[in-house]
Design a protein around this motif. Structure first.
Motif, PDB file in Angstrom:
ATOM      1  N   ARG B  64       0.820  -1.212   0.000  1.00 10.25           N
ATOM      2  CA  ARG B  64       0.000   0.000   0.000  1.00 10.25           C
ATOM      3  C   ARG B  64       0.855   1.263   0.000  1.00 10.25           C
ATOM      4  O   ARG B  64       0.369   2.329  -0.386  1.00 10.25           O
ATOM      5  N   ASN B  67       1.776   2.625  -3.830  1.00  9.20           N
ATOM      6  CA  ASN B  67       0.937   3.611  -4.531  1.00  9.20           C
ATOM      7  C   ASN B  67       0.417   4.692  -3.582  1.00  9.20           C
ATOM      8  O   ASN B  67      -0.578   5.329  -3.848  1.00  9.20           O
ATOM      9  N   LEU B  69      -1.112   4.709  -0.820  1.00  6.10           N
ATOM     10  CA  LEU B  69      -2.318   4.599   0.007  1.00  6.10           C
ATOM     11  C   LEU B  69      -1.929   4.783   1.465  1.00  6.10           C
ATOM     12  O   LEU B  69      -2.733   5.199   2.291  1.00  6.10           O
ATOM     13  N   ASN B  99      -4.100  15.903  -6.058  1.00  4.84           N
ATOM     14  CA  ASN B  99      -4.325  15.665  -7.478  1.00  4.84           C
ATOM     15  C   ASN B  99      -3.064  15.176  -8.177  1.00  4.84           C
ATOM     16  O   ASN B  99      -3.132  14.351  -9.089  1.00  4.84           O
ATOM     17  N   ALA B 102      -2.728  11.599  -7.387  1.00  6.15           N
ATOM     18  CA  ALA B 102      -3.690  10.854  -8.192  1.00  6.15           C
ATOM     19  C   ALA B 102      -3.130  10.600  -9.589  1.00  6.15           C
ATOM     20  O   ALA B 102      -3.262   9.517 -10.139  1.00  6.15           O
ATOM     21  N   ARG B 103      -2.455  11.625 -10.152  1.00 11.45           N
ATOM     22  CA  ARG B 103      -1.859  11.450 -11.482  1.00 11.45           C
ATOM     23  C   ARG B 103      -0.796  10.351 -11.476  1.00 11.45           C
ATOM     24  O   ARG B 103      -0.718   9.548 -12.399  1.00 11.45           O
ATOM     25  N   ARG B 105      -0.691   7.765  -9.642  1.00 13.76           N
ATOM     26  CA  ARG B 105      -1.280   6.439  -9.436  1.00 13.76           C
ATOM     27  C   ARG B 105      -1.876   5.864 -10.710  1.00 13.76           C
ATOM     28  O   ARG B 105      -2.242   4.702 -10.751  1.00 13.76           O
ATOM     29  N   ARG B 106      -2.012   6.716 -11.748  1.00 10.85           N
ATOM     30  CA  ARG B 106      -2.758   6.265 -12.921  1.00 10.85           C
ATOM     31  C   ARG B 106      -2.071   5.159 -13.685  1.00 10.85           C
ATOM     32  O   ARG B 106      -2.677   4.526 -14.523  1.00 10.85           O
ATOM     33  N   MET B 110      -4.445  -1.835  -9.030  1.00 11.87           N
ATOM     34  CA  MET B 110      -4.422  -2.521  -7.742  1.00 11.87           C
ATOM     35  C   MET B 110      -5.647  -3.412  -7.596  1.00 11.87           C
ATOM     36  O   MET B 110      -6.749  -3.059  -8.000  1.00 11.87           O
ATOM     37  N   GLU B 129     -15.070   2.968 -15.743  1.00 13.70           N
ATOM     38  CA  GLU B 129     -15.089   4.195 -14.937  1.00 13.70           C
ATOM     39  C   GLU B 129     -13.749   4.954 -15.011  1.00 13.70           C
ATOM     40  O   GLU B 129     -13.727   6.135 -15.337  1.00 13.70           O
ATOM     41  N   GLY B 133     -13.301   8.141 -17.259  1.00 20.81           N
ATOM     42  CA  GLY B 133     -13.351   9.301 -16.366  1.00 20.81           C
ATOM     43  C   GLY B 133     -11.992   9.913 -16.082  1.00 20.81           C
ATOM     44  O   GLY B 133     -11.897  11.103 -15.811  1.00 20.81           O
ATOM     45  N   ILE B 134     -10.942   9.093 -16.084  1.00 16.90           N
ATOM     46  CA  ILE B 134      -9.633   9.604 -15.680  1.00 16.90           C
ATOM     47  C   ILE B 134      -8.659   9.647 -16.855  1.00 16.90           C
ATOM     48  O   ILE B 134      -7.934  10.602 -17.034  1.00 16.90           O
ATOM     49  N   ARG B 178     -10.805  -4.727 -14.116  1.00 17.92           N
ATOM     50  CA  ARG B 178     -10.938  -3.285 -13.875  1.00 17.92           C
ATOM     51  C   ARG B 178      -9.549  -2.636 -13.748  1.00 17.92           C
ATOM     52  O   ARG B 178      -9.316  -1.545 -14.257  1.00 17.92           O
ATOM     53  N   ALA B 179      -8.648  -3.327 -13.047  1.00 14.45           N
ATOM     54  CA  ALA B 179      -7.300  -2.778 -12.892  1.00 14.45           C
ATOM     55  C   ALA B 179      -6.534  -2.824 -14.206  1.00 14.45           C
ATOM     56  O   ALA B 179      -5.777  -1.907 -14.530  1.00 14.45           O
TER      57      ALA B 179
END
Lengths: 314, 269
Positions: B64, B67, B69, B99, B102-103, B105-106, B110, B129, B133-134, B178-179
């Motif tokens: 964790r 990334n 977290l 933010n 967040a960039r 982590r793209r 995970m 999503e 979205g990202i 999804r990952a």
């Protein structure tokens, strides 16, 4: 099969199949229903035939233009104050949950003050704001004034009512929304963030839709209280539903019939809202097991046909 | 304490490519409890690293931290050449904004122990999503890609279902898809089979084995020794906040050197 059936109970295997069972007739329930319906019918008859209720007056004034315009004012006030209350409440809830000390403290103070004082007092204060501050101005603190207004021209009964109701509502909605946001599993926001979603988007796309399930029922409550709370604005001469019927009975002295007009309108509105709330709850419960529609549940067991069933559902 | 020396490419026979993940002297405490006590780890592109260790050894926490977290208290972590959570500005290390993190982590996917699918979205919506979205993909392209990936794990028929209609194993395979949908450079798996019924573990592990064989860089925290033996390029054994032993699976799992590794592995035989 019959060999495995226990031997001591009487009756055949078929007779013991629960699919053939019936519910026994309950005489006691029938008696209770009869008594209850008789009392209800009697009560309805008494109310309908009591001349003091003035039903002809009720029907005469039910769609009276004064009453209807009062109704519009009440509904309009409710919608506007509730909308502002929800938006402001959401911002307060987010501030309350943020790690930013300044936002947290300011939101806490706001909620403390507006939940801690009676709405009636708040309304009267807003209405009489001019006695505290004769002019309202925008400027730099301790510096020059950029714009200035006479308080009495800004604070009409309408603005006082909207500000009073909305700010009070915001304080309650903040706590409702905060509770809803906290009810969402922490892992959801964490997952969204692990995928690189910014905080605002995580809140909007992932957390709030799931929080809605626990936010909607108490918000329905708040909306219904708000409809009734608008009757408080009659004290600041705002011509809402209650104020309109008062203005009529002040002339005709038909107090009870006119109050009945208001009562029936309030009941009609809240009934419509209750139905709407049911639809909204079903929408936000769509991913939830308990509120799952039967067709969707069948689809999991239906094997190869499931995609078709699901297509039909979504 | 046995903090290992800096790991150099001796583990990897291949050419000296720049490592994708670099962790240096990583320390992490929760209040006064120190969970990571100086972790050094390099992961090369395409490498599959399996982290084993007893509960409380800090392996999930370390994952964790990669990334962000969890924020680390000391040391540094780099993924794809970028320091996670910080940047150097005028020779001083500066915390990044939410933010900006967040960039970063793209490019990291995970998979969680509890799947964490979004329950209010269908399987397809869950998958597209982040890409839509990202990452700014078109809905059409993201949907096509999602259906392709779902097909690979045998779940294309479930695209319109809500997560609650799926078994745990299916949910976890959707979570993996999804990952993957964000086309990550690095995949992190945090005990992906620990919340599954025993008979559902196999389907998830076989999906992960496929990914490993396709050259995806993976760091996997797990208790599945069998998966480590078959799919890992390197096994890292952690205990008490340290990396105790690491190497090729046949070495670490076959003839463990450290007594704590031996004690841990003896329970699985």
């Amino acid at each position: 099969m019959s060999a495995a059936f226990p031997t001591n109970p009487t009756g055949s295997v078929d007779a013991r199949d629960v699919a053939t069972a019936h519910r026994p007739f309950r005489t006691d329930r029938l008696i209770l229903w009869t008594i209850t319906l008789a009392i209800a019918a009697n009560f309805a008859w008494v109310v309908a035939h009591n001349e003091n209720f003035g039903w002809p007056v009720v029907s005469q004034y039910f769609f009276d233009p004064t009453v209807i315009s009062g109704l519009y004012v009440s509904l309009g006030l409710t919608v506007v104050a509730m909308a502002i209350g929800v938006v402001l409440g959401l911002l307060l809830a987010i501030a309350r949950l943020s790690s930013d000390k300044l936002a947290f403290t300011l939101a806490g103070l706001f909620i403390w003050f507006f939940r801690g004082t009676p709405l009636l007092v708040q309304l009267i204060f807003w209405y009489n704001l001019s006695t505290l501050f004769p002019t309202l101005s925008i400027g730099i603190p301790l510096g020059p004034t950029l714009a200035s207004w006479d308080t009495n021209s800004v604070i009409t009964p309408m603005t006082a009512a909207i500000v009073g109701l909305a700010l009070n509502e915001a304080a309650y909605m903040a706590e409702i929304i905060r509770g809803g946001l906290l009810s969402v599993d922490r892992g959801q926001a964490e997952t969204a963030e692990a995928f690189g979603m910014a905080r605002a988007r995580t809140l909007w796309r992932i957390v709030i839709p799931q929080a809605m399930r626990s936010i909607v029922p108490p918000t329905g409550n708040q909306l219904i209280s708000m409809i009734k709370a608008t009757s408080l604005v009659s004290v600041i001469a705002m011509a809402d539903l209650l104020y309109s019927v008062q203005s009529i009975y002040n002339a005709t002295f038909e107090v009870i019939p006119m109050l009945l007009v208001a009562v029936i309108w309030y009941l009609l509105i809240t009934s419509v809202l209750n139905i709407g709330q049911g639809y909204i709850e079903r929408y936000y419960g769509r991913g939830d097991r308990r509120s799952g529609d039967a067709a969707a549940d069948v689809s999991t067991n239906a094997g190869p046909v499931s995609p078709i069933v699901q297509e039909a559902n979504h | 304490m046995n903090i290992p020396a800096t790991i150099t490419p001796q583990m990897i026979e291949a050419a000296p490519v720049a490592p994708l993940v670099v962790a240096r002297n990583v320390h992490k405490s929760f209040d006064r409890l120190e969970v990571l006590k100086g972790i050094d780890l390099d992961v090369s592109p395409g490498e599959v690293v399996v982290i084993l260790g007893p509960s409380g050894s800090g392996k999930s926490t370390f994952l964790r931290c990669i990334n962000h977290l969890e924020a680390i208290n000391k040391g540094s972590i780099f993924v794809d050449g970028e320091q996670i959570g910080y940047r150097l500005k005028n020779d001083r290390l500066e915390k990044l904004s939410g933010n900006a993190i967040a960039r970063q982590r793209r490019k990291i996917g995970m998979v969680f122990q509890q799947f964490n699918l979004y329950p209010h979205m269908t399987v397809l919506q869950n998958i597209i999503e982040a890409p839509v979205g990202i990452h700014g993909e078109s809905r059409k392209a993201a949907t096509e890609n999602a259906m392709l990936l779902l097909d690979r794990v045998g779940l294309s028929a479930k695209a319109g279902s809500y997560p609650r209609h799926l078994s745990g194993g299916q949910q976890q395979r959707v979570a993996i898809v999804r990952a993957l949908a964000i086309k990550p450079k690095l995949m992190l798996f945090d005990e992906p089979t620990s919340a599954l019924d025993p008979e559902l573990v196999g389907e998830v592990l076989s999906t992960m084995r496929d990914l490993a064989s396709q050259g995806l860089t993976m760091i996997v925290v797990t208790h599945e020794i069998g998966f480590a033996r078959e799919a890992a390029d390197r096994v890292v054994f952690m205990d008490g906040g340290h990396i105790v032993e690491q190497g090729r699976p046949e070495d670490v799992l076959g003839k463990p050197q450290h007594p704590r590794t031996q004690a841990f592995l003896s329970r699985f035989i």
